[in-house]
Design a protein around this motif. Structure first.
Motif, short mmCIF file in Angstrom:
data_model
loop_
_atom_site.label_atom_id
_atom_site.label_comp_id
_atom_site.label_asym_id
_atom_site.label_seq_id
_atom_site.Cartn_x
_atom_site.Cartn_y
_atom_site.Cartn_z
N THR A 47 -13.41 2.05 -15.52
CA THR A 47 -11.91 2.19 -14.80
C THR A 47 -11.56 0.88 -14.31
N VAL A 48 -12.14 0.34 -13.17
CA VAL A 48 -11.66 -0.70 -12.55
C VAL A 48 -11.49 -1.95 -13.57
N ASN A 49 -12.43 -2.39 -14.17
CA ASN A 49 -12.50 -3.47 -15.04
C ASN A 49 -11.15 -3.36 -16.12
N PRO A 103 -6.85 -1.93 -9.80
CA PRO A 103 -7.58 -1.24 -8.65
C PRO A 103 -8.45 -2.33 -7.90
N SER A 104 -8.57 -2.13 -6.64
CA SER A 104 -9.51 -2.71 -5.89
C SER A 104 -10.96 -2.62 -5.97
N ASP A 149 -2.67 -0.31 -3.54
CA ASP A 149 -3.74 -0.41 -4.44
C ASP A 149 -5.01 -0.05 -3.67
N VAL A 150 -5.10 -0.20 -2.44
CA VAL A 150 -6.37 0.43 -1.63
C VAL A 150 -6.17 2.00 -1.66
N ILE A 151 -5.23 2.45 -1.48
CA ILE A 151 -4.92 3.95 -1.12
C ILE A 151 -5.27 4.78 -2.60
N ALA A 152 -4.53 4.21 -3.60
CA ALA A 152 -4.82 4.81 -5.07
C ALA A 152 -6.25 4.54 -5.48
#
Length: 196
Positions: A47-49, A103-104, A149-152
């Protein structure tokens, strides 16, 4: 805030806690380490990358002039906390530094750890949410991420972690019964139902 966001400073602490849980935590400690590491790998790699590359959202410091707090280089890394940080405003040189904003990764990793701590260690584990919340706030404070970004990322990481833990529980029930019968007889679940 810069110290909270610097993972190099805290890496020895995480390694020490992981070793302690693996050596002295019994089955529960080893299951916690395994599940947390697998959840971190899955959420980062699947997900993140990929989302960072796909969405390619710019960081606040890349599109606006914002105040930045930077730690000075030091070895070992924890010595950075003893040095006076450098405070400056972002400029054109920051436009191409750092990767995309969403995303963070920091938020993802700390949410995964906090959720695994809470599920495995209940009330004591839930204390890690204080660390996770502090790191998440530090990312906004340091202009590394937008609040959205942080909340999602927090909600995304929590959902993914629950799915990964559910799949690992199912795998343990099937594979443990088949290939580790003695251990499975003592520990029919990865996450014990007992409260701690």
């Amino acid at each position: 805030m810069a110290s909270l966001s610097d993972s190099e400073i805290w890496k020895p602490v995480f390694i020490g806690v992981a070793l302690f849980a693996a050596i002295f935590g019994g089955f529960k400690g080893r299951a916690f380490i395994l599940c947390t590491l697998l959840a971190l790998v899955v959420t980062n790699q699947l997900t993140v990358n990929p989302l960072k590359k796909l969405i390619d959202r710019r960081r606040p410091k890349q599109v606006e002039t914002v105040r930045m707090v930077e730690l000075r280089k030091a070895h070992p890394a924890f010595m950075k906390m003893l040095e006076r940080p450098r405070v400056r405003y972002s400029d054109d040189s920051d436009r191409d530094k750092s990767g995309p904003s969403f995303p963070s990764g920091h938020t993802n990793n700390n949410t995964v750890i906090a959720l695994c701590c809470t599920i495995f260690w209940r009330r004591w584990g839930a204390l890690y949410w204080l660390v996770a919340a502090s790191v998440c706030y530090s990312r906004i404070y340091l202009a590394a991420h937008w609040p959205s970004d942080v909340i999602a990322t927090l909600f995304m990481a929590a959902g993914e972690t629950l799915i990964v833990l559910g799949l690992l529980e199912l795998a343990w029930r099937y594979l443990g019964r088949k290939w580790a019968t003695e251990i499975f007889a003592r520990h029919p679940r990865l996450v014990e139902a007992r409260t701690s």
